[in-house]
Motif scaffolding. Structure first.
Motif, short mmCIF file in Angstrom:
data_model
loop_
_atom_site.label_atom_id
_atom_site.label_comp_id
_atom_site.label_asym_id
_atom_site.label_seq_id
_atom_site.Cartn_x
_atom_site.Cartn_y
_atom_site.Cartn_z
N LEU A 179 -6.84 0.41 -0.16
CA LEU A 179 -6.27 0.86 -1.42
C LEU A 179 -7.35 1.05 -2.47
O LEU A 179 -7.27 1.97 -3.30
N ARG A 227 0.83 -1.20 0.00
CA ARG A 227 0.00 0.00 0.00
C ARG A 227 0.88 1.26 0.00
O ARG A 227 0.60 2.22 -0.72
N ASP A 231 -7.75 -5.02 -1.69
CA ASP A 231 -7.46 -4.32 -0.44
C ASP A 231 -8.49 -3.20 -0.32
O ASP A 231 -8.47 -2.24 -1.11
N ASP A 278 -7.81 4.63 7.26
CA ASP A 278 -7.89 3.20 7.02
C ASP A 278 -9.15 2.60 7.61
O ASP A 278 -9.29 1.41 7.68
N GLN A 315 -0.25 -4.53 -4.90
CA GLN A 315 -0.19 -3.14 -5.33
C GLN A 315 -1.22 -2.81 -6.41
O GLN A 315 -1.13 -1.76 -7.05
#
Length: 1053
Positions: free
Chosen positions: A403, A111, A400, A129, A932
């Motif tokens: 993200l 991240r 995620d 978050d 990613q």
């Protein structure tokens, strides 16, 4: 062994029972005679998740043994078993903690790197978050689901959709699927998913704007199952579709299409279907192409009608949908139903099997990789609840929530995400069919409100089966409908009922716990739960107040709901975690208020329906209070019932489909890019739009220099500006081709019979071939590849000279390397019809015009594979990763992976590998990139000395499917030559409708080098009994190769 005291002390040390028990030094047998059983305590409380109830049976046998010596021996043996379980549990907890810590560190590192690459300052929407109050798209969870609030709104939406003619593909592979008389529960593969996909297909087909829905599944022609599962096509009869069916045409509606793949006469479980997925994909591709043409003739003005979306259900169908989506360049949707990572975590916690044993049984790692690929490829992932997103999907490398929210915020601001993509997670609860349901009114002895026929009908048989348990059947009924599984928490419900005197006086309790003949014949876990329930009934003296019938039919369930509603009862689901809670919707439709667990899907259901109370399943008092409140407060009961009946239509199939279709149509349309004229599929001479010669004549710079890989763009210049220029160049090319094909020159229209033969030469030669032989052998050296290529060419020399057989070279080499290889080996580019280069990221044909050089690229192929290609963002990440891979044992820290700029192209980033045995395996690099949000395919090739990173839906096998779609070259007329092993994309070359010839003794050294550290064993995906695969003899020559081709029926002897 002097006595049992030491065993007692040992058990106490393991169990950490503490001084709260009676006498620390008392006999173990005395404890068993009392209320405390160390063994049962250990099994139920300490090692939750282990199915070791057989320990208690051993204890009972030991206690009944008369001989003290034998009894002590048995107790000692059982003690050691308990100790072993405790040791396993502690070990598993340690391993789980390590896995979670490692996952958390990898996620945080990925991240940070992703955010660092995205140089824009983070907006408020990207910060933080916290996911509890936000969905994965930044929407508030506190409001109701965005659904239609009235029938007027539905009618308005319906009128807006009537002009559309959508074609939708659904895929569900495993189990037995048919439209009527579904055999739900026949086996573990034929369950709720089967009902869901059939009803979804049926409902979508009846929606305005939808012309056709195809549900693709496996054709099963086996004596083990009914003949209907072998029928290739079955139309799904629409239900309650008045007003929607007026505009339907000849091929419209919903259909089950059964594609033959796998063993022809066997019905096999889903775990064994993986090797045959490519065969299904090829068969499905054939059906879709043919149906697109048919629909084009009917409603598309002779232009093919491509699917608006392909929707995979479960991991196997998700894998298939990804390949089909990539081949057709069509948006993909995915629904997991049940997720592999979640199942793996649960199985590991139980500790009964190792990871390898779990994989051997369930092929779980192949399933997880299919789900990761589905995340890579999907535009939208549909879930039933937010719990599925936040607790299950977040276990995957490719998703995620934090993200995803950052990327979504950047997209809203129109800021570049630098090649990073996340699928959109949507919560769309399953639909139900409510039109046939009549809510129950009246009381047990009174008349039912409704028509006279209904009131005069006799009571269902199941009513008497339940009522016979009660001493006062007029009391409201608390209904629980669940398997006797510990996760369903039925014992806590019985305790809550038994210990609340006021509740017992006001209500009865009905437990529908599946079907059983004898308790001893049930599984250990189920029998344990049922015995606990029976003991609790005895303990609290609940006879006459609790019903637990042994048998009921599926058709009895609606009558059970009616009975509970007739008594003004309540439905309860006290499960520890409930993924969705379909029974809550069913109960609500019959007029029952609900009490449900606060963990999982019931929270979303309650938010929409507002027809009951949520409880903590671990809090016995909370359960009793909620039930008592609803049963005692008649006004609250009536209000909850009214709210449920008023809002239940929000979970109907029309509502589900409306949300579903709205999301599909919001996706960016994608479909095959080339243009065809009306007759393009019928005659080569009448298809100038397909002519490569004509494309070349436009003079749009299709030449490729052999010093570099492209004219004007290298891997290092792949900046955002150059990407924009590339898009402009491609757009100009497409527009020029389109304009040219629309305005064919008058000279071309006036061609005579003599010129027609020349005109046919405009097309790639592969269109004229009877068969195509694909050389996809991954030799260690050019010398080995040249030798193998010559043998294959010689094996079909006669047919090659006649022109009936063409050849395709499929390798990891660049086009420059291929040219050098051909020149050094004395071969000509014209010996081959096409060249699949860079592990499948580039496609070339032999040039038809000598002035344009030896090769010409198919730019339309790039438009197929560029989906989610990371471009410069991916390249930067890969370069950073490569710089971190060093030889730590060497003094100077030698870099093991270096960028190969001269070998890279716009759609293939190549790296040289110095010491193949010391670099991370494919699975580690792909994991890093997925974390990613970078979507790509990683291929180690040339015996591990090169690494190619290409678009996620590009591959050598996908290139063959593209040739079928683009030029009509049937896959069943292809033969693929491979070695015993090969590059890490080797598995994709075997299986499918094409034939395969495995050359024994070729590429055998690559097995240990490249495939030793795979995510799943290669044997899990290789078809072992396929008639389309043959092997040659060791070190075979051209004669052996020809014999293999004759055996397959491609050449005549």
């Amino acid at each position: 062994m002097a006595g049992n005291d030491w065993i007692n002390s040992y058990l106490e040390a393991i169990l950490d029972v503490g001084p709260a028990l009676d006498d620390v030094k008392s006999s173990l047998l005395l404890r068993e005679r009392g209320h405390f059983s160390p063994t049962r305590y250990f099994v139920e409380e300490v090692i939750t998740g282990f199915d070791e109830t057989d320990l208690h049976r051993s204890w009972v046998k030991a206690s009944a043994t008369r001989s003290p010596q034998e009894r002590n021996t048995r107790l000692e043996n059982m003690c050691w078993r308990i100790w072993n379980l405790a040791r396993q549990k502690k070990q598993l907890e340690g391993e789980e903690a390590q896995r979670m810590a490692k996952r958390r560190l990898e996620r945080e590192r990925g991240r940070r790197e992703a955010v660092a690459d995205m140089s824009e300052d983070l907006s408020e929407g990207e910060k933080g978050d916290v996911v509890s109050d936000l969905s994965t798209h930044g929407e508030s969870n506190r409001g109701r689901l965005p659904r239609i609030s009235s029938m007027d709104a539905m009618e308005t939406w319906t009128n807006q959709q009537k002009g559309k003619k959508l074609y939708i593909i659904l895929i569900s592979l495993h189990g037995l699927i048919r439209g009527e008389n579904m055999e739900l529960g026949r086996d573990s593969d034929t369950g709720g998913q089967v009902k869901y996909v059939v009803e979804l297909a049926r409902a979508l087909g009846a929606m305005p704007g939808v012309y056709r829905v195809d549900l693709l599944t496996r054709q099963v022609s086996s004596p083990e199952v009914d003949w209907s599962y072998g029928e290739p096509t079955e139309m799904l009869t629409p239900r309650n579709s008045e007003g929607f069916m007026d505009d339907l045409g000849e091929s419209s509606g919903s259909y089950i299409i059964r594609i033959p793949f796998g063993p022809k006469d066997k019905y096999i479980p889903k775990e064994l279907l993986w090797p045959y997925i490519p065969e299904f994909v090829d068969g499905a591709l054939n059906h879709i192409i043919q149906m697109s043409k048919v629909l084009g003739e009917q409603i598309g003005g002779a232009q093919p009608i491509w699917p608006v979306a392909i929707h995979g259900h479960y991991a196997d169908a998700g894998d298939s949908a990804a390949l089909l989506s990539g081949a057709l360049n069509v948006p993909m949707l995915f629904t997991g139903h049940s997720l592999g990572r979640d199942k793996l975590e649960q199985l590991l916690k139980q500790g009964r099997q190792t990871r390898d044993e779990i994989n051997m049984t369930y092929k779980i790692m192949r399933r997880i990789e299919a789900e990761e690929l589905s995340l890579d490829s999907s535009e939208i992932v549909i879930t039933s609840t937010r719990q599925e997103i936040e607790e299950q999907w977040r276990l995957y490398d490719g998703f995620d929530p934090v993200l995803e929210r950052k990327l979504r915020a950047r997209i809203r601001r129109n800021v570049s995400c630098y090649g990073r993509f996340m699928p959109r997670m949507l919560v769309i609860p399953p639909g139900m069919e409510f039109n046939h349901i009549i809510p129950q009114d009246g009381d047990v002895d009174g008349e039912t409100e409704g028509n006279e026929e209904h009131s005069a009908s006799p009571d269902p048989h199941i009513w008497s089966e339940i009522m016979r348990f009660f001493s006062n059947p007029r009391k409201p009924m608390i209904l629980a409908l669940a398997r006797p599984d510990p996760k369903k928490n039925i014992t806590t419900l019985v305790k809550a009922f038994g210990e609340c005197r006021a509740l017992r006086e006001l209500a009865n309790l009905t437990l529908i716990m599946g079907n059983r003949d004898g308790i001893d014949e049930m599984s250990g876990t189920n029998s344990s739960v049922l015995l606990s329930v029976l003991k609790l009934i005895d303990k609290y003296d609940l006879y006459g107040q609790v019903a637990y019938p042994k048998h009921h039919k599926q058709s009895d369930v609606p009558d059970i709901y009616r009975l509970a509603a007739k008594t003004k009862g309540v439905f309860i689901n006290p499960a520890f975690i409930e993924p969705f809670g379909l029974t809550l919707l069913e109960a609500t439709a019959y007029g029952l208020p609900m009490v449900a667990t606060k963990n999982g899907g019931p929270v979303d259901i309650h938010r929409v329906l507002d027809n009951g109370l949520l409880i903590d399943p671990h809090d016995q008092q909370s359960i009793a209070d909620a039930l008592l409140k609803l049963v005692a407060d008649k006004q609250l009961w009536a209000r909850c019932r009214q709210n449920g009946l008023k809002n239940i239509h929000l979970f109907s199939w029309p509502e589900h489909c409306k949300t579903y279709l709205s999301r599909i149509t919001s996706c960016k349309p994608r479909h095959p890019q080339w243009q065809r004229n009306d007759d393009g599929d019928e005659s080569e001479t009448e298809s100038p739009g397909d002519s490569l010669r004509d494309i070349q004549d436009i003079s749009l710079n299709l030449k490729f220099s052999l010093d570099g890989e492209k004219s004007g763009a290298s891997g290092n210049d792949n900046s955002l500006d150059s990407e924009g220029n590339a898009v402009d160049r491609k757009s100009k090319l497409e527009n020029a081709v389109l304009n040219w094909s629309k305005g064919i020159s008058k000279d071309a229209r006036r061609v005579g019979s003599t010129e027609k033969a020349d005109h046919a030469g405009k097309f790639p030669a592969l269109r004229r071939r009877k068969h195509l032989f694909v050389i996809a052998v991954d030799c260690d050296t050019d010398t080995g590849l040249l030798e193998t290529t010559r043998k294959i060419l010689e094996a079909a020399e006669k047919e090659r000279s006649e022109g009936s057989v063409g050849f395709i070279l499929s390798t990891s080499l660049t086009i420059s390397e291929i040219h050098s290889f051909l020149v050094s080996g004395g071969l000509s580019p014209h010996d081959f019809d096409a060249f699949i280069c860079n592990s499948g990221s580039d496609l070339y044909y032999s040039s038809l015009n000598p002035d344009d050089g030896p090769f010409v690229a198919d730019y339309y192929y790039h438009s197929h594979i560029e989906y989610r290609w990371g471009g410069e963002g991916l390249r930067k990440t890969l370069v950073r990763w490569a710089s971190s891979i060093t030889d730590k044992k060497a003094e100077n820290g030698e870099q093991l992976v270096t960028p190969a700029e001269q070998l890279s192209t716009n759609y293939c980033y190549a790296f040289k590998v110095q010491k193949p045995g010391m670099v991370p395996p494919v699975k580690e690099l792909r994991k890093l990139l997925r974390i990613q949000a970078l979507r790509c395919l990683v291929v180690y090739c040339q015996n591990g000395t090169r690494l190619n990173v290409i678009p996620v839906l590009a591959s050598r096998s996908q290139a063959l499917r593209y040739l079928y779609i683009r030029w009509g070259v049937e896959l069943s007329k292809m033969v693929v030559f491979v070695g015993e092993c090969g590059d890490t994309d080797y598995e994709g070359l075997l299986g499918g409708l094409h034939a395969s010839v495995i050359l024994k003794g070729v590429c055998s050294s690559a097995t240990n080098q490249l495939h030793a550290n795979r995510t799943y064993p290669l044997s899990d995906v290789l078809p072992s009994e396929s008639p389309n695969i043959v092997q040659t003899n060791e070190e075979s020559g051209s004669d052996d190769i020809r014999a293999s081709l004759e055996k397959l029926g491609f050449l005549k002897g």
